[in-house]
Design an enzyme around this catalytic site. Structure first.
Site, PDB file in Angstrom:
ATOM      1  N   LYS A  42       0.865  -1.183   0.000  1.00  0.00           N
ATOM      2  CA  LYS A  42       0.000   0.000   0.000  1.00  0.00           C
ATOM      3  C   LYS A  42       0.896   1.227   0.000  1.00  0.00           C
ATOM      4  CE  LYS A  42      -3.599   0.301  -0.017  1.00  0.00           C
ATOM      5  NZ  LYS A  42      -4.510   0.542  -1.135  1.00  0.00           N
ATOM      6  N   HIS A  47      -9.860  -7.301  -4.570  1.00  0.00           N
ATOM      7  CA  HIS A  47      -9.610  -6.240  -3.592  1.00  0.00           C
ATOM      8  C   HIS A  47     -10.093  -6.666  -2.212  1.00  0.00           C
ATOM      9  CE1 HIS A  47     -11.723  -2.824  -1.527  1.00  0.00           C
ATOM     10  NE2 HIS A  47     -10.551  -2.248  -1.663  1.00  0.00           N
TER      11      HIS A  47
HETATM   12  O1  GKR Z   1      -7.171  -0.468   4.112  1.00  0.00           O
HETATM   13  O2  GKR Z   1      -6.371   1.527   3.950  1.00  0.00           O
HETATM   14  C1  GKR Z   1      -6.781   0.471   3.448  1.00  0.00           C
HETATM   15  C2  GKR Z   1      -6.782   0.355   1.953  1.00  0.00           C
HETATM   16  O3  GKR Z   1      -6.296   1.529   1.367  1.00  0.00           O
HETATM   17  C3  GKR Z   1      -8.179   0.084   1.455  1.00  0.00           C
HETATM   18  O4  GKR Z   1      -9.078   1.045   1.934  1.00  0.00           O
HETATM   19  C4  GKR Z   1      -8.304   0.016  -0.031  1.00  0.00           C
HETATM   20  O5  GKR Z   1      -9.651  -0.054  -0.351  1.00  0.00           O
HETATM   21  O6  GKR Z   1      -7.090  -2.062   0.046  1.00  0.00           O
HETATM   22  C5  GKR Z   1      -7.749  -1.186  -0.698  1.00  0.00           C
HETATM   23  C6  GKR Z   1      -7.173  -0.940  -2.055  1.00  0.00           C
HETATM   24  O7  GKR Z   1      -6.640  -1.846  -2.637  1.00  0.00           O
HETATM   25  O8  GKR Z   1      -7.304   0.162  -2.586  1.00  0.00           O
HETATM   26 MG    MG Z   2      -6.373  -0.759  -4.487  1.00  0.00          MG
END
Ligand code: GKR
Ligand code: MG
Length: 433
Positions: free
Chosen positions: A193, A329
């Site tokens: 991420k 996702h």
């Molecule tokens: O858990 O902060 C998180 C992610 O950024 C999530 O909200 C996203 O929806 O995992 C996700 C993604 O692949 O964009």
């Molecule tokens: Mg994503």
């Protein structure tokens, strides 16, 4: 099989201070657990987005569900599965998944569909993936999902959890985090991420991961739209060796138009790194433009917001027809969601990438009998029992509901958490770099 009752349970689960371009995770992630009870006393279950909005939407639809036949529910409610809007306002660029009112219909419908498939599966002794047309795989691979994070393991006060990974705000600490996940769960793919540190630092993180794990472990990076088109192209160029061979560049910039520009620029430089999306592309209505403009080569499905498991299968077929690939996702979740993800992935042929999962981050809470599900070699086996193959642990459900009642959080607001814990002046600015 007539539905007698629909019950919604709002719960809170400890969640570490994970960072993304949306901001910071709160000490608790919110989920709703749905129960559909038939007249003969069989109960089907589902897990979906948390907090008040999704719970209210489910309660509102309850009168349309109670008294109906579980076998016909999905047909009766299908209109609700479409959602509203076809443009960027329907995307997840500005709102976190679960918080965009325009896909409230598909989210609500998905929870009902999952619970009714579980109910039907339990009553006839058939696993959900086989109700969906039959499994094409018995084991579903998941990927290690690395996050930059602050110190802390989630929860608050006397409920604070052990911090398994410590603070991870440097390339080296992310390598340690992923090493630990790979050793413990056996994952064979890595997703980082991004959208948190300066892109140069994130490039360095991906490079160090490659040094540690080698080319046999595909890598993905996902800054959730934090970059300009230029920055996205720069990162794509810098990581041309790392993000190919089973990896991808996920939602580097905002919107279908931005993604199309990144794709064209990278191709112009001879770089064929696939672009993936679960932010710009979140609905069937987005597909025509996405395909026309070659904006995305991998769509991340998610039955929780694409309108259910059968819609994911339809999405799979469309992707196959138009030469797109399919991945999955995730958002912070427990075992009922994980099992539902496993069933739909098992029954969707061209879902060939290892699925995302946040599951390792919710280290101690669980709502299912038997506790935390176990990955073997990075995969989960599809259970042979009827339905999803998991049952609610009533004591744990009561405990997680009690916690929800005690805490102030009623929706996911990562920007507010950023201001509270990291930087009082923080705003979500897009693009940031
Ligand atoms: O858990 O902060 C998180 C992610 O950024 C999530 O909200 C996203 O929806 O995992 C996700 C993604 O692949 O964009
Ligand atoms: Mg994503």
């Amino acid at each position: 099989m007539r539905i007698k009752d629909l019950r919604v349970h709002s719960i809170a689960i400890a969640d570490p201070p994970l960072r993304s371009s949306y901001g910071l995770h709160a000490p608790y992630a919110l989920r709703n657990i749905v129960e559909l009870e038939s007249e003969d006393g069989i109960v089907g279950i589902a897990e979906t987005y948390g907090g008040e909005g999704p719970a209210d939407a489910l309660r509102k639809i309850a009168p349309d569900v109670v008294g109906k036949d579980a076998y016909r529910l999905t047909g009766d409610l299908l209109d609700a599965a479409e959602g509203e809007g076809a443009g960027s306002e329907r995307s997840h660029v500005m709102s976190t998944p679960g918080e965009n009112p325009l896909d409230a219909g598909p989210r609500t419908y998905s929870a009902i569909e999952t619970a009714s498939l579980d109910l039907i599966g339990r009553s006839v002794g058939v696993p959900v993936c086989d109700l969906l047309g039959g499994r094409v795989r018995d084991e579903v691979p998941f990927s290690a999902y690395a996050f930059y994070k602050h110190g802390g393991g989630g929860g608050e006060g006397s409920d604070a959890r052990e911090d398994k990974y410590g603070e991870c705000l440097t390339p080296a600490s992310i390598v340690r985090q992923v090493r630990s996940m790979v050793d413990e769960y056996g994952f064979k793919d890595v997703k980082l991420k991004g959208g948190v540190l300066d892109p140069e630092q994130e490039i360095e993180t991906i490079r160090q991961l490659r040094q540690e794990f080698g080319p046999a472990v595909p890598e993905r990076i996902d800054p959730n739209s934090a970059w300009t088109v230029q920055t996205s192209v720069r990162v794509g160029e810098a990581l041309r060796g790392e993000l190919t061979g089973g990896g991808y560049l996920e939602d580097p910039t905002a919107g279908i138009d931005g993604m199309a520009q990144v794709r064209a620029a990278l191709l112009g430089k001879g770089i064929d790194t696939p672009l993936a999306s679960n932010v710009a592309v979140t609905s069937f209505a987005h597909l025509p433009e996405t395909i026309r403009r070659d904006a995305v080569q991998v769509v991340l499905c998610d039955h929780h917001f694409w309108g259910g498991m059968r819609q994911v299968q339809h999405l799979g077929k469309l992707c196959q027809t138009f030469g797109l690939e399919l991945s999955m996702h995730s958002n912070s979740h427990l075992g009922i969601s994980l099992m539902a993800m496993t069933h739909v992935a098992a029954a969707t042929k061209n879902l060939t990438y290892a699925c995302d999962t946040h599951y390792p981050w919710q280290t101690s809470d669980e709502v299912i009998v038997g506790g935390r599900l176990k990955f073997v070699g990075g995969s989960l086996r599809v259970p042979e029992r009827g339905g999803l193959g998991v049952d609610i642990d009533r004591d744990q459900l009561a405990r997680l509901k009690e916690r929800y009642d005690k805490i102030p959080y009623r929706r996911r607001d990562d920007a507010a958490e950023m201001r509270k814990h990291v930087d009082p002046g923080w705003q979500r600015v897009l693009p940031r770099w």
